[in-house]
Design a protein around this motif. Structure first.
Motif, mmCIF file in Angstrom:
data_model
loop_
_atom_site.group_PDB
_atom_site.id
_atom_site.type_symbol
_atom_site.label_atom_id
_atom_site.label_comp_id
_atom_site.label_asym_id
_atom_site.label_seq_id
_atom_site.Cartn_x
_atom_site.Cartn_y
_atom_site.Cartn_z
ATOM 1 N N GLY A 29 0.858 -1.182 0.000
ATOM 2 C CA GLY A 29 0.000 0.000 0.000
ATOM 3 C C GLY A 29 0.885 1.219 0.000
ATOM 4 N N ARG A 30 0.287 2.361 -0.239
ATOM 5 C CA ARG A 30 1.057 3.578 -0.392
ATOM 6 C C ARG A 30 1.790 3.974 0.892
ATOM 7 N N ILE A 33 0.557 4.790 5.038
ATOM 8 C CA ILE A 33 -0.770 4.205 5.212
ATOM 9 C C ILE A 33 -0.890 3.391 6.496
ATOM 10 N N HIS A 170 -3.713 -5.760 0.804
ATOM 11 C CA HIS A 170 -3.589 -4.378 0.333
ATOM 12 C C HIS A 170 -4.193 -3.462 1.381
ATOM 13 N N ALA A 172 -5.580 -0.072 2.356
ATOM 14 C CA ALA A 172 -6.153 1.117 1.725
ATOM 15 C C ALA A 172 -6.258 2.246 2.740
ATOM 16 N N THR A 175 -11.534 4.955 5.748
ATOM 17 C CA THR A 175 -12.785 5.600 5.358
ATOM 18 C C THR A 175 -12.962 6.841 6.223
ATOM 19 N N GLN A 291 -3.480 0.793 -8.045
ATOM 20 C CA GLN A 291 -3.178 -0.069 -6.901
ATOM 21 C C GLN A 291 -2.819 0.741 -5.667
ATOM 22 N N CYS A 292 -2.268 1.940 -5.865
ATOM 23 C CA CYS A 292 -1.881 2.796 -4.737
ATOM 24 C C CYS A 292 -2.995 3.744 -4.319
ATOM 25 N N ASP A 293 -4.184 3.577 -4.883
ATOM 26 C CA ASP A 293 -5.360 4.374 -4.505
ATOM 27 C C ASP A 293 -5.222 5.847 -4.877
ATOM 28 N N ASP A 296 -8.863 6.018 -9.978
ATOM 29 C CA ASP A 296 -9.848 4.960 -10.148
ATOM 30 C C ASP A 296 -10.373 5.050 -11.572
ATOM 31 N N ASP A 314 -7.101 10.680 -5.137
ATOM 32 C CA ASP A 314 -6.317 10.895 -3.917
ATOM 33 C C ASP A 314 -6.470 12.338 -3.459
ATOM 34 N N LEU A 358 -15.169 7.435 -3.185
ATOM 35 C CA LEU A 358 -14.383 6.584 -2.293
ATOM 36 C C LEU A 358 -15.248 5.862 -1.267
#
Length: 470
Positions: A29-30, A33, A170, A172, A175, A291-293, A296, A314, A358
């Motif tokens: 993940g980025r 995170i 992964h 993310a 929220t 993949q790194c959010d 989309d 992002d 998101l």
């Protein structure tokens, strides 16, 4: 600090721990995170071996640090490792000392160990295939932020590590509901309208949220972190992309192109605006960013199969490119001083659309369709005059399509006669141009709901900001 959220990821870690077989797990993940924090806290530091690579260290420096970690966990004190093959032989001997019991090995920031001709990956390949994969008591967790390295060197490995990964996790961003819990846990008080704006700036990145000073307002925190002389996040954008991608220039070019169009860009538009070539490299860049959010994809229902659009999602990247990149005012109180700037409302409207994208799971729950298979897209009319666009289209397998109109306002939204006519015209244009025969529902997604008077009847359903916190 207790772990906030991450219930599914913790369940997966437990499943791997108790599986009774050798496991090679990759957590990715980025940057910022919370990967390392999650693994350390979940296992409460109970590792048979733990080591983290350093980007600033040489091959010899990382080998020396690895040797020191081996000694710390009870392994060989000498001789010094001259290669990664030597280092992994030491790790193997260390793990053989306690046969039968479950052993958790955690190597963090693996990409930083695979530098130049270091031989790290070949040594790890041999360690896993010759020893670890044959020992059902070993749970190996590899971790890293450099997604392009993990994808190319681990997930798509064509050598000895091909298909050897037994689990992927992964991580993310939080929220908005998890952000609320996280900030309350730190004593940072905000109402949900403020939390939404906080999310539209910093996203669900725990590291950024942890920098907020609970004694300051949101605007003061933004100034302190983004615009002050020595602001903590002033150089974060470039450091972030440099840490994640081996050739960050192309990635930055893509997100900068996407930032120019709120409604998203197709691949050809990205090529033209970013000045890139249409080849496999661009496909890799787009896949890594997704993949790194950072981005989309959605289909444009007006263009059929060719209508794939890419959106920048992002929040921090969007905020940086809009307000920080070319900000040469040197005003340390820029955000607070321009709090009533008219252009701020336009930014809030677009950023709130991305926040909603998101939180599709929460929107579906609010609409009572969590168990219904859906496809999401955007839509723009080919013929309507004036032009017509739908912020979010949810096409459902139960033969209903929700056309979602998204509004970020500081009070209940009032549907006037003219606005009602505009919504109806959008719905009619959508039905005519797409040829959809089943039911089409108008859905309002707003901060404080829609006033239940006047022309409210044009709306079939609504979702509020509170629903996004579920």
């Amino acid at each position: 600090m207790a772990i906030i959220g991450r219930k599914e990821e913790r369940r997966q870690l437990d499943d791997y721990y108790y599986s009774g077989r050798p496991e090679l797990i990759i957590v990715y993940g980025r940057r910022r995170i919370g990967k390392t924090f999650l693994i350390k806290e979940h296992f409460e530091g109970g590792f048979s071996f733990y080591f983290t690579g350093k980007v600033s260290s040489s091959r010899k420096g990382n080998l020396d640090d690895f040797d020191n970690a081996i000694i710390e966990y009870g392994g060989d004190k000498s001789p010094k490792s001259m290669s990664w093959a030597d280092a992994f032989h030491k790790l193997e001997r260390l793990l053989r000392k306690s046969p039968g019991e479950r052993k958790v090995v955690f190597i963090d920031e693996m990409p930083w160990l695979d530098t130049g001709k270091s031989g790290f990956l070949l040594a790890f390949d041999y360690f896993w295939n010759s020893f670890a994969s044959a020992n059902k008591d070993i749970l190996f967790i590899g971790c890293g932020s450099a997604t392009s390295w993990i994808t190319k060197k681990i997930f798509k490995n064509r050598g000895g590590l091909h298909n050897r990964v037994t689990g992927r996790i992964h991580l993310a961003p939080f929220t908005i509901g998890e952000c609320e819990v996280f900030l309350k846990n730190r004593g940072v008080e905000m109402d949900r309208y403020q939390l939404a704006e906080c999310y539209m700036i910093f996203g669900g990145i725990p590291y950024y949220l942890n920098l907020l000073d609970r004694g300051l307002s949101l605007s003061q925190n933004v100034d302190r972190l983004c615009f002050a002389k020595n602001a903590s996040l002033k150089n974060e954008f470039y450091e972030l992309y440099m840490s994640l991608f081996s050739n960050p220039t192309r990635y930055i070019a893509v997100v900068e192109a996407l930032a120019t169009k709120n409604s998203g860009l197709c691949r050809n538009d990205i090529i033209e605006i970013a000045g890139l070539q249409s080849n496999g490299h661009l496909s890799i860049v787009l896949d890594d960013l997704e993949q790194c959010d950072f981005i989309d994809t959605y289909s444009d229902t007006s263009k059929g199969k060719k209508g794939r659009y890419f959106f920048l999602i992002d929040p921090f990247t969007m905020f940086y490119l809009r307000y920080m990149k070319d900000n040469d005012t040197k005003d340390e109180y820029y955000w607070t001083g321009n709090i009533n700037d008219g252009t701020r409302n336009a930014w809030r409207g677009y950023a709130f659309e991305q926040l909603c994208r998101l939180h599709l799971r929460q929107i579906k729950k609010a609409l009572g369709i969590s168990g219904v298979s859906t496809e999401t897209s955007s839509w723009r009319s080919k013929t309507a005059k004036p032009g017509a666009e739908i912020d979010l289209v949810i096409r459902r397998k139960d033969r209903i399509t929700n056309l979602c109109e998204i509004k970020y306002v500081n009070q209940p939204f009032v549907i006037t006669k003219s606005y009602s006519e505009m919504l109806n015209n959008k719905r009619i244009s959508f039905q005519m141009e797409t040829g959809i025969q089943h039911g089409v529902h108008l859905t309002m997604i707003t901060t404080y709901g829609v006033t239940k008077s006047g022309y409210f009847g044009v709306v079939h359903s609504e979702v509020t900001l509170d629903d996004l916190f579920e």
